[in-house]
Design a protein around this motif. Structure first.
Motif, PDB file in Angstrom:
ATOM      1  N   TRP A   1       0.833  -1.202   0.000  1.00 56.94           N
ATOM      2  CA  TRP A   1       0.000   0.000   0.000  1.00 56.94           C
ATOM      3  C   TRP A   1       0.872   1.258   0.000  1.00 56.94           C
ATOM      4  CZ3 TRP A   1      -4.179   2.420  -1.124  1.00 56.94           C
ATOM      5  CH2 TRP A   1      -4.627   3.534  -0.427  1.00 56.94           C
ATOM      6  N   GLN A   2       1.951   1.240   0.773  1.00 56.03           N
ATOM      7  CA  GLN A   2       2.847   2.386   0.819  1.00 56.03           C
ATOM      8  C   GLN A   2       3.589   2.564  -0.507  1.00 56.03           C
ATOM      9  OE1 GLN A   2       2.839   4.507   3.358  1.00 56.03           O
ATOM     10  NE2 GLN A   2       4.241   5.847   2.239  1.00 56.03           N
ATOM     11  N   VAL A   3       4.002   1.468  -1.127  1.00 55.26           N
ATOM     12  CA  VAL A   3       4.650   1.547  -2.445  1.00 55.26           C
ATOM     13  C   VAL A   3       3.678   2.149  -3.453  1.00 55.26           C
ATOM     14  CG1 VAL A   3       5.559   0.185  -4.368  1.00 55.26           C
ATOM     15  CG2 VAL A   3       6.249  -0.350  -2.024  1.00 55.26           C
ATOM     16  N   TYR A   4       2.429   1.720  -3.389  1.00 54.21           N
ATOM     17  CA  TYR A   4       1.413   2.271  -4.287  1.00 54.21           C
ATOM     18  C   TYR A   4       1.253   3.778  -4.085  1.00 54.21           C
ATOM     19  CZ  TYR A   4      -3.282   3.441  -5.951  1.00 54.21           C
ATOM     20  OH  TYR A   4      -4.344   4.056  -6.558  1.00 54.21           O
ATOM     21  N   LEU A   5       1.210   4.215  -2.834  1.00 54.46           N
ATOM     22  CA  LEU A   5       1.032   5.640  -2.549  1.00 54.46           C
ATOM     23  C   LEU A   5       2.213   6.470  -3.023  1.00 54.46           C
ATOM     24  CD1 LEU A   5      -0.536   5.586   1.044  1.00 54.46           C
ATOM     25  CD2 LEU A   5      -1.699   5.923  -1.144  1.00 54.46           C
TER      26      LEU A   5
ATOM     27  N   GLN B   1      -7.898   3.843   2.805  1.00 51.40           N
ATOM     28  CA  GLN B   1      -6.967   3.322   3.810  1.00 51.40           C
ATOM     29  C   GLN B   1      -7.719   2.746   5.003  1.00 51.40           C
ATOM     30  OE1 GLN B   1      -2.989   5.009   4.390  1.00 51.40           O
ATOM     31  NE2 GLN B   1      -3.698   5.643   6.406  1.00 51.40           N
ATOM     32  N   VAL B   2      -8.790   3.399   5.408  1.00 52.49           N
ATOM     33  CA  VAL B   2      -9.609   2.874   6.511  1.00 52.49           C
ATOM     34  C   VAL B   2     -10.206   1.521   6.127  1.00 52.49           C
ATOM     35  CG1 VAL B   2     -11.678   3.270   7.897  1.00 52.49           C
ATOM     36  CG2 VAL B   2     -10.121   5.164   7.415  1.00 52.49           C
ATOM     37  N   ARG B   3     -10.685   1.398   4.908  1.00 53.25           N
ATOM     38  CA  ARG B   3     -11.272   0.134   4.450  1.00 53.25           C
ATOM     39  C   ARG B   3     -10.212  -0.959   4.369  1.00 53.25           C
ATOM     40  NH1 ARG B   3     -13.858   1.428  -1.083  1.00 53.25           N
ATOM     41  NH2 ARG B   3     -14.754  -0.684  -0.859  1.00 53.25           N
ATOM     42  N   LEU B   4      -8.991  -0.596   3.960  1.00 51.04           N
ATOM     43  CA  LEU B   4      -7.917  -1.586   3.891  1.00 51.04           C
ATOM     44  C   LEU B   4      -7.541  -2.096   5.273  1.00 51.04           C
ATOM     45  CD1 LEU B   4      -5.506  -0.111   1.177  1.00 51.04           C
ATOM     46  CD2 LEU B   4      -6.986  -2.104   0.981  1.00 51.04           C
ATOM     47  N   ILE B   5      -7.497  -1.201   6.235  1.00 55.18           N
ATOM     48  CA  ILE B   5      -7.161  -1.617   7.609  1.00 55.18           C
ATOM     49  C   ILE B   5      -8.199  -2.604   8.121  1.00 55.18           C
ATOM     50  CG2 ILE B   5      -6.952  -0.807   9.985  1.00 55.18           C
ATOM     51  CD1 ILE B   5      -5.771   1.793   8.865  1.00 55.18           C
ATOM     52  N   ASP B   6      -9.479  -2.298   7.898  1.00 56.23           N
ATOM     53  CA  ASP B   6     -10.540  -3.207   8.346  1.00 56.23           C
ATOM     54  C   ASP B   6     -10.460  -4.548   7.611  1.00 56.23           C
ATOM     55  OD1 ASP B   6     -11.435  -1.220  10.004  1.00 56.23           O
ATOM     56  OD2 ASP B   6     -12.997  -0.510   8.629  1.00 56.23           O
ATOM     57  N   ALA B   7     -10.202  -4.504   6.308  1.00 55.70           N
ATOM     58  CA  ALA B   7     -10.163  -5.738   5.519  1.00 55.70           C
ATOM     59  C   ALA B   7      -8.978  -6.603   5.891  1.00 55.70           C
ATOM     60  CB  ALA B   7     -10.119  -5.407   4.032  1.00 55.70           C
ATOM     61  N   THR B   8      -7.841  -5.984   6.190  1.00 51.95           N
ATOM     62  CA  THR B   8      -6.639  -6.750   6.517  1.00 51.95           C
ATOM     63  C   THR B   8      -6.812  -7.537   7.805  1.00 51.95           C
ATOM     64  OG1 THR B   8      -5.321  -5.035   5.437  1.00 51.95           O
ATOM     65  CG2 THR B   8      -4.144  -6.569   6.840  1.00 51.95           C
ATOM     66  N   GLY B   9      -7.674  -7.067   8.682  1.00 50.41           N
ATOM     67  CA  GLY B   9      -7.927  -7.795   9.920  1.00 50.41           C
ATOM     68  C   GLY B   9      -8.642  -9.105   9.708  1.00 50.41           C
ATOM     69  N   ASN B  10      -9.285  -9.268   8.545  1.00 50.33           N
ATOM     70  CA  ASN B  10     -10.009 -10.513   8.258  1.00 50.33           C
ATOM     71  C   ASN B  10     -10.003 -10.742   6.752  1.00 50.33           C
ATOM     72  OD1 ASN B  10     -11.611 -12.767   8.288  1.00 50.33           O
ATOM     73  ND2 ASN B  10     -13.481 -11.718   8.946  1.00 50.33           N
ATOM     74  N   LEU B  11      -8.862 -11.167   6.218  1.00 46.15           N
ATOM     75  CA  LEU B  11      -8.710 -11.335   4.776  1.00 46.15           C
ATOM     76  C   LEU B  11      -9.589 -12.442   4.217  1.00 46.15           C
ATOM     77  CD1 LEU B  11      -4.847 -10.866   4.313  1.00 46.15           C
ATOM     78  CD2 LEU B  11      -6.676  -9.292   3.660  1.00 46.15           C
ATOM     79  N   GLY B  12     -10.089 -13.308   5.064  1.00 47.85           N
ATOM     80  CA  GLY B  12     -10.956 -14.381   4.589  1.00 47.85           C
ATOM     81  C   GLY B  12     -12.383 -13.952   4.373  1.00 47.85           C
ATOM     82  N   ASN B  13     -12.706 -12.720   4.726  1.00 48.54           N
ATOM     83  CA  ASN B  13     -14.088 -12.252   4.612  1.00 48.54           C
ATOM     84  C   ASN B  13     -14.130 -10.836   4.048  1.00 48.54           C
ATOM     85  OD1 ASN B  13     -16.883 -12.461   4.898  1.00 48.54           O
ATOM     86  ND2 ASN B  13     -16.855 -11.530   6.929  1.00 48.54           N
ATOM     87  N   VAL B  14     -13.385 -10.596   2.963  1.00 45.18           N
ATOM     88  CA  VAL B  14     -13.336  -9.276   2.348  1.00 45.18           C
ATOM     89  C   VAL B  14     -14.416  -9.182   1.274  1.00 45.18           C
ATOM     90  CG1 VAL B  14     -11.892  -7.592   1.139  1.00 45.18           C
ATOM     91  CG2 VAL B  14     -10.858  -9.185   2.763  1.00 45.18           C
TER      92      VAL B  14
END
Length: 705
Positions: free
Chosen positions: A199-203, A219-232
């Motif tokens: 994500w930082q490389v992309y930015l 970024q907020v959505r990515l943080i939430d999604a990373t906490g549960n990658l099996g349910n994105v």
């Protein structure tokens, strides 16, 4: 009210009270005899039966008059908006506020001016589609105020019906088929740290150049999604894989090994497959979701270095069609979405159009999408944090540089170009009647001065992003000024115009060299190689072949050599053997022939030979070209036919599909070239033989150490 009745004569006629019609009596109806419709009727009297009149038919309830009046008011308000007339709306809601705000956005100081460019008739036709036209036939008095009902009809007849009929049956058209029960978590980065590192490389490497995502909300959505990658959620997951792809694409193999302990090619293969499957999962071919479209766009940007531009152009055509179905090209549709969503829709549309235009140039297609046939405005000059979810009005565009200035200025130049006669002559002359260049900057020279005064002079060259913006925009404008020169038939060009064209070409080379030699711009190399100034090289070489002792000759050879040192440096570390391609051999012959013309001209004047420029010496060494073996290279290129002979007689590259005003040039015969070259071909290499469509484009990409 008379003026409203004049606008809608059908409505005025309908409100007039009509006399009640008398029906035949019940007895006559039952006996099927003629009734004089009196009570009692003559037939019943004659037959001596009871005459029973038919009950009066129930009157259809008239439409509430105030609703009709409101519909007319909405119609008039639509007309005012279409002509950018400020007014106090009857119902001040968020949508109307936004429309008024965006309608005057182009008039603000510091923002490239954008105005509605068509008459009401043209605007009216532009807003209509087939579904709306059919709806107007049913209820013409409502006109464009029936957008909501039209959209319902369109959804029912189109989107909802197709979704039901063809559910999960079209995925095979693209990317194969979705793999059932695929474990996407195995395709994501191995840990959360790598997700945010990508994500930082992309930015840092991609976002400043494209600006198609909104950093604060994503970024907020990515943080939430990373906490549960099996349910994105599927659309967000596709966007995440798209970000992974372009982030890895922007890195070298060594950087990937250092950051992720994995090779670049392996990571690309993994994330591209994940993006394909995620796009299939969210039904991207039928989508109306911006995240899904953005994911597809980023995927295509990521695969571009390894893809034949002919194939990529076809896929981009599909992507543009999806965007058009979503209404991204329609400013009215963007405005209704609210400030944040509307602005992001504008950003992705313009980024997609410029990407498609560049790929079309590489694939020798006409850039049919960059035309005045759509009315999406260029995005505002705003930072991402200026845009907030839930805001009601679009903030005022800044008159100083922001993080989106680079993208906005590129779009401002393209907005003028798509309304310019010289560009439409090359792409679609039939649309010149729609072009209104005065509403989009006037001309390139005027727009260039405005951009310099309002933006570029405020940039700090010590800031890497500002440095890239400064020289990319200057090179971008010089490129189109050179294209504008190509629109002038050679026999009509003055010496001053030829000198100016060389200045534009030298400017392109200089801007490219400045950026490439700055260490702070290394992260943007992927983008710079995509915009290699090949047209400038060819135009200068043609000029030097015709005028080998011109006053610009020495600086031309120096600038080309400086650019070549940067572009073709360290060939041993290049993973792709560009120097073995037919294109490079042909290019080398053009360079060598131009230098030979200068050597011959110096010898005729008794002057000493000059030092061989780097570009000549290095290119000859790379393809092992010598005076005795030059014919071996010539075998891959047919000789130029005789006829019209000038440095611009055959347009210098198929990087843009030129046509129209140059179709009859061969009828004008040759030119007297001077310096002993009269009657000799300016360049005995047929420039049309530089068929870039046959080039193995993956071989031409950036070096990978």
């Amino acid at each position: 009210m008379s003026s409203l009745d004049d606008l809608h004569p059908q409505a005025s006629t309908r409100t007039t009270t009509k006399p009640q019609r008398t029906l035949a009596c019940t007895s006559c109806q039952n006996r099927k005899v003629k009734c004089d419709r009196k009570f009692p009727c003559s037939s019943c009297i004659k037959s001596n039966v009871q005459c029973i009149p038919v009950a009066a038919p129930r009157q259809r309830r008239r439409r509430f008059p105030e609703a009709e009046l409101l519909a007319r008011v909405r119609y008039l308000e639509d007309l005012l908006r279409q002509h950018d007339v400020e007014f106090e709306p009857l119902h001040r809601n968020a949508t109307e506020n936004i429309e008024n705000k965006s309608g005057s956005e182009g008039k603000r100081k510091g923002s490239p001016e954008i105005k509605t460019e068509t008459t009401f008739e043209a605007k009216y036709l532009h807003l209509l589609n087939l579904w709306q036209a059919m709806n107007l036939k049913v209820r013409p008095h409502r006109h464009l105020s029936l957008m909501e009902e039209t959209n319902d009809l369109r959804d029912a007849a189109g989107k909802k019906t197709w979704d039901q009929m063809y559910k999960n049956t079209t995925n095979f058209l693209f990317f194969g088929s979705l793999i059932p029960d695929l474990d996407f978590t195995a395709l994501h980065p191995s840990d959360h740290v790598q997700v945010f590192r990508l994500w930082q490389v992309y930015l840092e490497n991609v976002d400043p150049l494209l600006k198609v995502t909104h950093t604060p909300t994503l970024q907020v959505r990515l943080i939430d999604a990373t906490g549960n990658l099996g349910n994105v959620e599927s659309r967000l997951e596709a966007l995440m894989f798209g970000i992974y792809c372009v982030a890895v694409m922007s890195l070298t193999d060594m950087e990937c090994l250092d950051m992720f302990a994995a090779g670049r090619d392996g990571l690309l293969q993994r994330y591209r497959f994940g993006c394909q499957q995620a796009l299939l999962k969210c039904g991207f071919l039928q989508t109306d979701d911006r995240d899904c479209l953005t994911a597809l766009f980023l995927y295509l940007v990521a695969v571009r270095p390894d893809t034949d531009p002919r194939s990529l152009s076809s896929l981009l055509g599909l992507t543009v069609r999806i965007a058009q179905r979503m209404g991204l090209d329609n400013e009215s549709a963007n405005t209704r979405c609210g400030p944040l969503e509307g602005e992001m829709r504008r950003r992705i549309w313009w980024a997609l159009l410029l990407f498609d235009n560049r790929v079309c140039e590489m694939g020798d297609y006409r850039a049919v999408t960059l035309t005045p046939s759509w009315n999406c405005k260029i995005p505002a000059n705003l930072n991402d944090f200026d845009l907030q979810a839930g805001m009601k009005t679009l903030p005022q565009s800044h008159d100083r540089p922001t993080e989106s200035t680079l993208a906005v200025l590129r779009y401002a130049v393209a907005d003028l170009v798509r309304h310019s006669s010289f560009f439409l002559d090359f792409t679609n002359p039939a649309l010149k009647a729609l072009a209104k260049p005065n509403d989009h900057g006037g001309d390139l020279v005027s727009l260039q001065q405005k951009i310099e005064d309002d933006y570029l002079r405020h940039l700090n060259p010590e800031n890497p992003h500002h440095f890239v913006t400064l020289w990319l925009i200057r090179g971008h404008i010089a490129r189109y000024l050179l294209f504008q020169h190509f629109s002038i038939p050679p026999y009509k060009q003055t010496d001053q115009e030829r000198d100016e064209s060389i200045a534009h070409a030298l400017k392109m080379l200089d801007c490219h060299t400045r950026i490439m030699t700055n260490p702070s711009t290394k992260r943007h190399t992927w983008f710079l190689y995509f915009h290699f100034p090949f047209p400038a090289y060819i135009h200068i070489l043609q000029y030097l072949r015709r005028e080998p002792l011109a006053k610009h000759a020495e600086i031309c050879w120096k600038n080309m050599s400086d650019s070549a040192k940067v572009r073709f440096a360290d060939p041993e570390q290049t993973a792709y053997p560009f120097y073995k391609t037919p294109l490079f051999k042909t290019f080398t012959k053009i360079v060598v022939k131009a230098w030979e013309a200068r050597v011959a001209a110096l010898q005729r004047q008794g002057k000493a030979d000059e030092k061989v420029p780097y570009i000549v010496e290095e290119f000859k060494r790379r393809v092992q070209v010598s005076e005795s073996s030059l014919s071996d290279v010539a075998s891959c290129v047919p000789a130029m036919s005789s006829g019209f002979e000038s440095d611009e007689s055959i347009l210098p590259f198929p990087m843009m599909s030129f046509g129209g005003p140059f179709d009859d040039l061969n009828s004008h015969g040759g030119l007297e070239l001077g310096d002993g070259l009269a009657g000799d071909s300016v360049m005995d290499v047929d420039m049309s033989a530089l068929d870039l469509t046959a080039t193995d484009w993956p071989l031409l990409n950036m070096p990978r150490s």
